[in-house]
Design a protein around this motif. Structure first.
Motif, short mmCIF file in Angstrom:
data_model
loop_
_atom_site.label_atom_id
_atom_site.label_comp_id
_atom_site.label_asym_id
_atom_site.label_seq_id
_atom_site.Cartn_x
_atom_site.Cartn_y
_atom_site.Cartn_z
N UNK A 1 0.80 -1.21 0.00
CA UNK A 1 0.00 0.00 0.00
C UNK A 1 0.84 1.28 0.00
N UNK A 2 2.15 1.17 -0.18
CA UNK A 2 3.01 2.35 -0.24
C UNK A 2 3.16 2.75 -1.70
N UNK A 3 2.82 4.00 -1.98
CA UNK A 3 2.92 4.52 -3.34
C UNK A 3 4.31 5.03 -3.64
N UNK A 4 4.55 5.41 -4.91
CA UNK A 4 5.88 5.88 -5.30
C UNK A 4 6.28 7.18 -4.60
N UNK A 5 5.35 8.11 -4.43
CA UNK A 5 5.67 9.36 -3.77
C UNK A 5 6.02 9.13 -2.30
N UNK A 6 5.31 8.23 -1.65
CA UNK A 6 5.62 7.91 -0.25
C UNK A 6 6.98 7.24 -0.14
N UNK A 7 7.32 6.38 -1.09
CA UNK A 7 8.62 5.71 -1.08
C UNK A 7 9.76 6.72 -1.24
#
Length: 143
Positions: A4-10
């Motif tokens: 559930x972690x998106x690219x921006x959060x990563x």
């Protein structure tokens, strides 16, 4: 694990990690975290194997994922031994609702008589309209 972690959060997590630990210590921190995760997984697998060996041959098909309530219920409801599919297929909601509606409205094929019909009280009977000189009963608690 982290579905559930998106690219921006990563990207945000990586930037924060570089700012907190610095570029020279970051590889060492990542190695330590990965080593810890690996040890936890190994401990978990060895504990599962110990439990399976202690349970004996009766529980050879035992899966720890079945302890999750959602998985357990899904597995039990899909079981054909219970006959739930036949019950589910034999239940016609529209037919049942029509029968209930007919029973409530006394449309069971008999001419409804005022008062009692077939030993049942007629719930659809309209109260008689009061005359001009009749007053409805007074309820002091309701006012």
């Amino acid at each position: 694990m982290f579905n559930d972690i998106g690219p921006l959060e990563l990207v945000t997590i990586i930037v924060l990690a570089v700012l907190v630990f610095g570029p020279d210590k970051l590889p060492k921190v990542i190695q330590d975290v990965m080593r810890t995760i690996r040890k936890i997984r190994e401990f978990s697998e060895s504990a599962k194997q110990d439990i399976r060996s202690e349970l004996g041959p009766e529980f050879k098909d035992f899966e720890f994922e079945d302890l999750n309530p959602k998985t357990f219920l899904r597995k039990q409801l899909d079981n054909d031994d219970l006959g739930l599919k036949e019950i589910r297929n034999g239940f016609d909601l529209k037919k049942e609702m029509a029968e209930v509606t007919d029973a409530v409205h006394s449309r069971d094929g008999q001419a409804s008589t005022p008062g009692l019909s077939g030993g049942r009280v007629d719930m659809t009977k309209k109260p008689e309209t009061p005359g001009d000189d009749d007053r409805p009963p007074f309820d002091a608690d309701a006012t």
